[in-house]
Design a protein around this motif. Sequence first.
Motif, PDB file in Angstrom:
ATOM      1  N   LEU A 370      49.666  40.928  40.152  1.00 21.72           N
ATOM      2  CA  LEU A 370      49.793  39.709  39.344  1.00 21.72           C
ATOM      3  C   LEU A 370      48.443  39.039  39.076  1.00 21.72           C
ATOM      4  O   LEU A 370      48.135  38.704  37.924  1.00 21.72           O
ATOM      5  N   PRO A 371      47.599  38.812  40.117  1.00 17.67           N
ATOM      6  CA  PRO A 371      46.271  38.258  39.827  1.00 17.67           C
ATOM      7  C   PRO A 371      45.427  39.161  38.936  1.00 17.67           C
ATOM      8  O   PRO A 371      44.593  38.671  38.172  1.00 17.67           O
ATOM      9  N   GLY A 372      45.638  40.476  39.028  1.00 15.47           N
ATOM     10  CA  GLY A 372      44.927  41.387  38.137  1.00 15.47           C
ATOM     11  C   GLY A 372      45.317  41.174  36.682  1.00 15.47           C
ATOM     12  O   GLY A 372      44.463  41.169  35.784  1.00 15.47           O
ATOM     13  N   LEU A 373      46.618  40.997  36.440  1.00 13.98           N
ATOM     14  CA  LEU A 373      47.075  40.674  35.082  1.00 13.98           C
ATOM     15  C   LEU A 373      46.510  39.336  34.626  1.00 13.98           C
ATOM     16  O   LEU A 373      46.041  39.199  33.486  1.00 13.98           O
ATOM     17  N   LEU A 374      46.551  38.343  35.515  1.00 17.37           N
ATOM     18  CA  LEU A 374      45.984  37.028  35.186  1.00 17.37           C
ATOM     19  C   LEU A 374      44.508  37.159  34.834  1.00 17.37           C
ATOM     20  O   LEU A 374      44.042  36.574  33.846  1.00 17.37           O
ATOM     21  N   GLY A 375      43.770  37.934  35.630  1.00 16.42           N
ATOM     22  CA  GLY A 375      42.353  38.122  35.369  1.00 16.42           C
ATOM     23  C   GLY A 375      42.089  38.836  34.063  1.00 16.42           C
ATOM     24  O   GLY A 375      41.167  38.468  33.313  1.00 16.42           O
ATOM     25  N   GLY A 376      42.887  39.854  33.761  1.00 14.45           N
ATOM     26  CA  GLY A 376      42.702  40.596  32.519  1.00 14.45           C
ATOM     27  C   GLY A 376      42.923  39.732  31.295  1.00 14.45           C
ATOM     28  O   GLY A 376      42.126  39.738  30.347  1.00 14.45           O
ATOM     29  N   PHE A 377      44.014  38.954  31.292  1.00 19.50           N
ATOM     30  CA  PHE A 377      44.306  38.110  30.133  1.00 19.50           C
ATOM     31  C   PHE A 377      43.400  36.878  30.079  1.00 19.50           C
ATOM     32  O   PHE A 377      43.098  36.374  28.995  1.00 19.50           O
ATOM     33  N   THR A 378      42.950  36.407  31.256  1.00 22.36           N
ATOM     34  CA  THR A 378      41.946  35.335  31.252  1.00 22.36           C
ATOM     35  C   THR A 378      40.659  35.818  30.590  1.00 22.36           C
ATOM     36  O   THR A 378      40.050  35.103  29.779  1.00 22.36           O
ATOM     37  N   GLY A 379      40.245  37.042  30.926  1.00 20.18           N
ATOM     38  CA  GLY A 379      39.063  37.619  30.290  1.00 20.18           C
ATOM     39  C   GLY A 379      39.225  37.737  28.792  1.00 20.18           C
ATOM     40  O   GLY A 379      38.278  37.499  28.027  1.00 20.18           O
ATOM     41  N   ALA A 380      40.436  38.090  28.334  1.00 17.71           N
ATOM     42  CA  ALA A 380      40.692  38.205  26.901  1.00 17.71           C
ATOM     43  C   ALA A 380      40.540  36.856  26.209  1.00 17.71           C
ATOM     44  O   ALA A 380      39.932  36.743  25.135  1.00 17.71           O
ATOM     45  N   ILE A 381      41.081  35.800  26.822  1.00 13.20           N
ATOM     46  CA  ILE A 381      41.002  34.462  26.228  1.00 13.20           C
ATOM     47  C   ILE A 381      39.555  33.960  26.188  1.00 13.20           C
ATOM     48  O   ILE A 381      39.090  33.434  25.178  1.00 13.20           O
ATOM     49  N   VAL A 382      38.846  34.141  27.306  1.00 11.58           N
ATOM     50  CA  VAL A 382      37.462  33.672  27.376  1.00 11.58           C
ATOM     51  C   VAL A 382      36.576  34.441  26.397  1.00 11.58           C
ATOM     52  O   VAL A 382      35.698  33.872  25.744  1.00 11.58           O
TER      53      VAL A 382
END
Length: 496
Positions: A370-382
Amino acid sequence: MGNNSCRERAALCCERVTNFFGPQKNTYVRISLPAICFVWQIAMVVLFGVFIRYDEESAARWVITRRERNLTDIENDFYFRYPSFQDVHVMIFVGFGFLMTFLKRYSFGGVGFNFLIASFGLQWALVMQGWFHALNPANGKITIGVESLINADFCCAGSLIAMGALLGKVSPVQLMVVTLFGVTLFAVEEYIILDLLHCRDAGGSMVIHCFGGYYGLAISWVLYRPNLHLSKRLHGSVYHSDVFAMIGALFLWMFWPSFNSAITDHGDGQHRAAINTYLALASCVLTTVAISSMSQKRGKLDMVHIQNATLAGGVAMGTAAEFEISPYGALIVGFLSGIISTFGYLFVSPFLEKYLKLQDTCGVHNLHALPGLLGGFTGAIVAAAASEAVYTREGLVNVFDFEGQFANRTTGTQGGFQAAGTCVALAFGLVGGICVGFILRFPIWGDPADDNCFDDEAYWEVPEDEETLLPVLEYNNHMLHKHQDISESNFSIDQS
């Protein structure tokens, strides 16, 4: 008569298939484990002999290269990368290893099998990653240096994460198979995400944590054990095993800034990645403690949450670590990841086991997936929000490597590819894990019976003074959260 004969033959066929994949278990690995270790190590010797060579900065020719390029020894990449390599190496062997010692009777297996598969995995990773990233088409050789060693450790991390979902339920032979395929799948998905899609993922939220988490979960789902409750007495921790696991957690927590910044560009990228990870980890601890305390009637803390969910900030910051997310943005990522991870241990893991038949020993879904998914999509937004006003044009080119065939890529497009990379990691983890899980269902691997899981005696010589466990010490379970009163869940000396 003909129909009866057909039915009998069909029933016999089904019975044979059931027996083949059935519950019969034998933990005898005296032949299979040495055979795999010897054969695969000999294969590594052959592969290294054929393909692997020192790179220009580690070869004896460095003295000539240094003179021709007017360099000094201090400019050798070893002096830039080795401190980070040391930290990452400690995380792989000490951090991950001791984090898995929480089970009351499986500490040898946790740290010992971690040692085994990481030692094999890093060798196979140097070959697999070399074929995709460092193969010289002119001579067919792979050159390795200190950065190759860091990347190999990263590659191993995916399989070690998968091991967390399977801990105590599989044999060392099965773990070697998990690592063989895990490293192979990792090298392929890493090439697709980083090279073909041109994503940025310095700390591996996508390629390491998302992939490794769902890879292990998919294998665990295929290897579901309906009678695992027969080993429930051993599926938990004791006081001293939780202390050892906390040592592993602290090593991981302290060195995670090095993990996320180890292979970033020298200078501002590495500096920024360390700062962002440092802040996300600190923020994550406070929200984890808050949610853990709120979840208990008397406000007491659960060691399961403190050992694991406090690390989720480092996982979630992996992709965006080198981006200009800003210090307060890093704190927000840590804040959210601590909440998500702790709620995962409280509610998601019991739900997954009850309704999806997913047995996750260490809770890797909550710490990595779950944190990996959060990190991946956070990177996409940033990435999509990046602008020249913040980065400058030269900064955008440097951070996102907008050069060559990617010179005309916009930040919005980059954000879309970052999101796509996260989906690729998820797909590789799930599909690859299911396929490997079916391979591991064959009754040839020496895995333990349902009533013999989470017990070192199956594969280790255990000292006699560790044979007896007092009920007073049995209190913690990493997969199911117990909502019980103190009087119901704890034993007293008098009761024992």
